[in-house]
Scaffold this active site. Sequence first.
Site, PDB file in Angstrom:
ATOM      1  N   ALA A 134       3.664  -0.063   8.297  1.00 15.51           N
ATOM      2  CA  ALA A 134       3.758   0.339   6.895  1.00 15.51           C
ATOM      3  C   ALA A 134       4.455   1.689   6.776  1.00 15.51           C
ATOM      4  O   ALA A 134       4.391   2.522   7.677  1.00 15.51           O
ATOM      5  CB  ALA A 134       2.371   0.399   6.271  1.00 15.51           C
ATOM      6  N   GLY A 187       1.774  -3.058  11.013  1.00 16.31           N
ATOM      7  CA  GLY A 187       2.423  -4.097  10.226  1.00 16.31           C
ATOM      8  C   GLY A 187       3.646  -4.667  10.900  1.00 16.31           C
ATOM      9  O   GLY A 187       4.029  -5.816  10.636  1.00 16.31           O
ATOM     10  N   GLU A 236      -4.212   0.926  13.808  1.00 20.96           N
ATOM     11  CA  GLU A 236      -4.822   1.357  12.554  1.00 20.96           C
ATOM     12  C   GLU A 236      -6.178   2.024  12.721  1.00 20.96           C
ATOM     13  O   GLU A 236      -6.543   2.928  11.964  1.00 20.96           O
ATOM     14  CB  GLU A 236      -4.968   0.147  11.604  1.00 20.96           C
ATOM     15  N   GLU A 264       2.239  -7.274  13.042  1.00 24.27           N
ATOM     16  CA  GLU A 264       1.764  -8.352  12.184  1.00 24.27           C
ATOM     17  C   GLU A 264       2.930  -9.201  11.675  1.00 24.27           C
ATOM     18  O   GLU A 264       2.819 -10.427  11.587  1.00 24.27           O
ATOM     19  CB  GLU A 264       0.943  -7.774  11.030  1.00 24.27           C
TER      20      GLU A 264
END
Length: 204
Positions: free
Chosen positions: A61, A102, A125, A105
């Site tokens: 992110a 992310g 995270e 992901e």
Amino acid sequence: MSADYVVHGSVAVITLNNPPVNGMGLETRTAAVAALRRAESDAAVKAVVITGAGKVFSGGADIREFNSPKALAEPNLHTLIATAENLEKPVVAAIHGVCMGGGLELSLGCHYRVALPGAQVGLPEVKIGLLPGAGGTQRLPRLVGVEKALEMIVSGNPVKAPQALEYGILDAIVEGDLAEAGLACARRLLDEARGPRRTGERQV
């Protein structure tokens, strides 16, 4: 701060391009989703490669958007990953440098994953008090099993490419030019008539 789209024969290459770590901010997510939909609608495109500009795949992110409306604005990260995973054409993540949060992901939402030997993947995270929020807790166990997935999630420690290959996160480690390796992988999938292999549909 976007994503570039180039077609090489029957393969479309989408390059995340948001320096310095290809953070997946709103502009990048929007461009990447548009590129995926463009590839889906182009009958001449038979496969897709997603990679990152510069020295990394993606750091996840975009921290510049934390605590702002852009962080959750559509297309959000869930939408981007679902768009890649649901594509009816094989999608290959070509990974180099770091592929974190992310970024990992997104790669888990791709159908196949290849990486350079020096690449590292992880879900860091927890180190800032968060759990992976874009499907990492769901897709990672389907590739590596619950025990290894839990270890990666609660420690937040990165995994180097050879270990990621052993775990089953990666399908192959490639040498040389990553762009060419990604294209070669996509073309090989087409030659072998191998279609999408959706992580989210696998059993744990």
